[in-house]
Write a protein that holds these residues in place. Structure first.
Motif, short mmCIF file in Angstrom:
data_model
loop_
_atom_site.label_atom_id
_atom_site.label_comp_id
_atom_site.label_asym_id
_atom_site.label_seq_id
_atom_site.Cartn_x
_atom_site.Cartn_y
_atom_site.Cartn_z
N SER A 279 0.82 -1.21 0.00
CA SER A 279 0.00 0.00 0.00
C SER A 279 0.86 1.26 0.00
O SER A 279 0.42 2.32 -0.45
CB SER A 279 -0.92 0.01 1.22
N PHE A 280 2.10 1.16 0.51
CA PHE A 280 2.99 2.31 0.50
C PHE A 280 3.37 2.68 -0.93
O PHE A 280 3.41 3.86 -1.29
CB PHE A 280 4.25 2.01 1.32
N ARG A 281 3.68 1.68 -1.73
CA ARG A 281 4.06 1.93 -3.13
C ARG A 281 2.89 2.48 -3.92
O ARG A 281 3.05 3.41 -4.72
CB ARG A 281 4.57 0.62 -3.73
N ILE A 282 1.70 1.91 -3.69
CA ILE A 282 0.50 2.42 -4.37
C ILE A 282 0.21 3.85 -3.92
O ILE A 282 -0.11 4.72 -4.73
CB ILE A 282 -0.70 1.51 -4.06
N GLY A 283 0.34 4.09 -2.61
CA GLY A 283 0.07 5.42 -2.09
C GLY A 283 1.07 6.45 -2.56
O GLY A 283 0.71 7.62 -2.78
N ALA A 284 2.33 6.05 -2.72
CA ALA A 284 3.34 6.98 -3.22
C ALA A 284 3.02 7.41 -4.64
O ALA A 284 3.12 8.60 -4.99
CB ALA A 284 4.72 6.34 -3.15
N ALA A 285 2.61 6.46 -5.49
CA ALA A 285 2.24 6.79 -6.87
C ALA A 285 1.01 7.68 -6.90
O ALA A 285 0.95 8.65 -7.68
CB ALA A 285 2.00 5.51 -7.67
N THR A 286 0.04 7.38 -6.06
CA THR A 286 -1.18 8.18 -6.01
C THR A 286 -0.89 9.60 -5.52
O THR A 286 -1.36 10.58 -6.09
CB THR A 286 -2.22 7.52 -5.08
N THR A 287 -0.10 9.72 -4.45
CA THR A 287 0.24 11.03 -3.91
C THR A 287 1.02 11.86 -4.92
O THR A 287 0.80 13.07 -5.06
CB THR A 287 1.06 10.88 -2.61
N ALA A 288 1.94 11.21 -5.64
CA ALA A 288 2.72 11.92 -6.66
C ALA A 288 1.81 12.44 -7.77
O ALA A 288 1.98 13.56 -8.25
CB ALA A 288 3.79 11.00 -7.23
N ALA A 289 0.83 11.62 -8.17
CA ALA A 289 -0.10 12.06 -9.21
C ALA A 289 -0.93 13.25 -8.74
O ALA A 289 -1.15 14.20 -9.49
CB ALA A 289 -1.01 10.90 -9.61
N LEU A 290 -1.37 13.21 -7.50
CA LEU A 290 -2.16 14.31 -6.96
C LEU A 290 -1.33 15.59 -6.86
O LEU A 290 -1.86 16.69 -6.94
CB LEU A 290 -2.69 13.94 -5.57
N ALA A 291 -0.02 15.43 -6.67
CA ALA A 291 0.86 16.59 -6.56
C ALA A 291 1.26 17.13 -7.92
O ALA A 291 2.00 18.12 -8.00
CB ALA A 291 2.11 16.21 -5.77
N GLY A 292 0.79 16.50 -9.00
CA GLY A 292 1.08 16.98 -10.33
C GLY A 292 2.39 16.50 -10.90
O GLY A 292 2.89 17.05 -11.89
N VAL A 293 2.98 15.46 -10.31
CA VAL A 293 4.24 14.91 -10.83
C VAL A 293 3.95 14.24 -12.17
O VAL A 293 3.00 13.46 -12.29
CB VAL A 293 4.84 13.89 -9.84
N PRO A 294 4.76 14.51 -13.20
CA PRO A 294 4.51 13.90 -14.52
C PRO A 294 4.58 12.38 -14.47
O PRO A 294 5.30 11.80 -13.65
CB PRO A 294 5.65 14.47 -15.39
N ASP A 295 3.85 11.75 -15.38
CA ASP A 295 3.79 10.30 -15.40
C ASP A 295 5.16 9.67 -15.60
O ASP A 295 5.49 8.66 -14.97
CB ASP A 295 2.86 9.82 -16.53
N HIS A 296 5.98 10.26 -16.46
CA HIS A 296 7.29 9.67 -16.72
C HIS A 296 8.19 9.72 -15.48
O HIS A 296 9.01 8.84 -15.27
CB HIS A 296 7.98 10.37 -17.89
N GLN A 297 8.00 10.75 -14.65
CA GLN A 297 8.80 10.83 -13.43
C GLN A 297 8.32 9.82 -12.39
O GLN A 297 9.13 9.24 -11.65
CB GLN A 297 8.74 12.25 -12.85
N ILE A 298 7.01 9.58 -12.32
CA ILE A 298 6.47 8.55 -11.43
C ILE A 298 6.98 7.18 -11.85
O ILE A 298 7.41 6.37 -11.01
CB ILE A 298 4.93 8.57 -11.44
N ARG A 299 6.98 6.94 -13.15
CA ARG A 299 7.47 5.66 -13.67
C ARG A 299 8.95 5.47 -13.33
O ARG A 299 9.37 4.38 -12.93
CB ARG A 299 7.26 5.62 -15.17
#
Length: 341
Positions: A212-232
């Motif tokens: 859930s930490f990994r899922i939450g980190a990706a979700t939080t990054a998306a909410l913060a406007g981090v680009p998809d390529h940077q999340i990947r």
């Protein structure tokens, strides 16, 4: 023959596993220099598609995301827990923050071959060298960088405090060791996290796990406007399967209609309508089959990405789709959807 083989598996394995078996047969033939037996096998594709439609997808236990607000609640509860010794508090504190901010699969950080010697500090950042991971099966190694944040939610400071307090440990020992001398493995970590979530009053605490930490980190990054390529890149995903980790709350539907009917978009469509007259399009049966095949291949690739994502840590109890949690439509979490307008 392959069609009969696929049909015979329906009573023992799931449809996604049948796709994996067929993919293995294909790869083996190609490696041995033989012709791909699945190439042009339209009847086989129809059989597999029919199996998927008849048997559907097995129910998957939900994996709710631990977003940053939930992480803060976890940290506060951990540091204030009266029944937990100071050593275990420092251990869990550092582990939770490192797993979250490093987008780690729990097995990458909590299990071998990652040791204390893999952790260094440079320029105020935490460097974690992973000798091997799911996306690095050959063992070339990769280094994950974690920057500082505001205490007590700073993974760099929490890890430095924990390592300083346990400086007598050997560099080749496990990164996280509890006060009883046992390694903080995946199952123990999950048990502690669920206890802290329950104490914090988080609803459905049993639906949270280490991933859930990994899922939450990706979700939080998306909410913060981090680009998809940077999340990947941060999560070391090999494909756009990282987008399946981002949970979309039902509340986003409240504003979707207004976004679709915004004045700026309306003007653009009016302009397109004048420039591009529409014509009726007739799709042949062959086109439909091609589109379906492409969709099936994309789904199979995503399933393969999600099926074995925990194998780097030796977590053999994971089920299909468990890494990314639940399929589309099960995204219950606290937060807002990313604004893509």
């Amino acid at each position: 023959m392959l069609s009969s083989f696929a049909a015979s598996l329906t009573q023992s394995v799931r449809p996604v596993t049948i796709k994996v078996y067929l993919s293995a047969i294909k790869n083996l033939h190609l490696e041995l220099g033989y012709v791909d037996p699945t190439e042009g096998a339209h009847f086989l594709k129809r059989v597999v598609r029919g199996i998927c439609r008849c048997h559907g997808v097995a129910a998957v236990r939900p994996r709710l995301p631990i977003t940053f607000p939930i992480l803060c609640s976890l940290v506060d509860t951990c540091l204030a827990a009266p029944a937990m010794c100071p050593h275990d508090k420092r251990c869990l504190h550092a582990a939770m923050l490192a797993v979250f901010f490093g987008f780690f699969r729990c097995g990458e950080l909590l299990e071998a071959p990652t040791t204390r010697g893999c952790l260094t500090f440079e320029s105020g950042m935490l460097h974690v060298h992973l000798p091997r991971s799911k996306t690095d099966p050959s063992g070339e190694g990769t280094t994950v960088l974690i920057g500082p944040a505001v205490p007590p939610y700073c993974a760099v400071r929490a890890m430095l405090t924990y390592l300083t307090a346990t400086a007598s440990a050997r560099p080749g020992s496990a990164v996280f060791i509890l006060a009883n001398g046992q390694r903080l493995n995946h199952s123990t970590f999950t048990a502690h996290v669920r206890t802290l979530l329950s104490t914090s009053g988080v609803a459905n605490w049993q639906d949270y796990a280490g991933h859930s930490f990994r899922i939450g980190a990706a979700t939080t990054a998306a909410l913060a406007g981090v680009p998809d390529h940077q999340i990947r890149s941060a999560g070391r995903w090999r494909s756009d399967a990282c987008l399946r980790y981002i949970r979309t709350p039902p509340s986003s539907a409240r504003t979707l209609a207004s976004k679709l009917s915004s004045s700026s978009l309306t003007c653009q469509f009016e302009h397109f309508g004048k420039a591009w007259p529409s014509f009726p399009t007739v799709k042949s049966n062959n086109d439909e089959e091609t589109d379906d095949d492409e969709a099936d291949n994309d789904e199979a690739a995503d399933d393969d990405e999600a099926d074995d994502d925990e194998t780097a840590g030796g977590d053999g109890d994971k089920t299909d789709e468990e890494e990314s949690g639940c399929r589309e439509g099960d995204g219950a979490y606290e937060g807002e959807v990313r604004n893509n307008s």
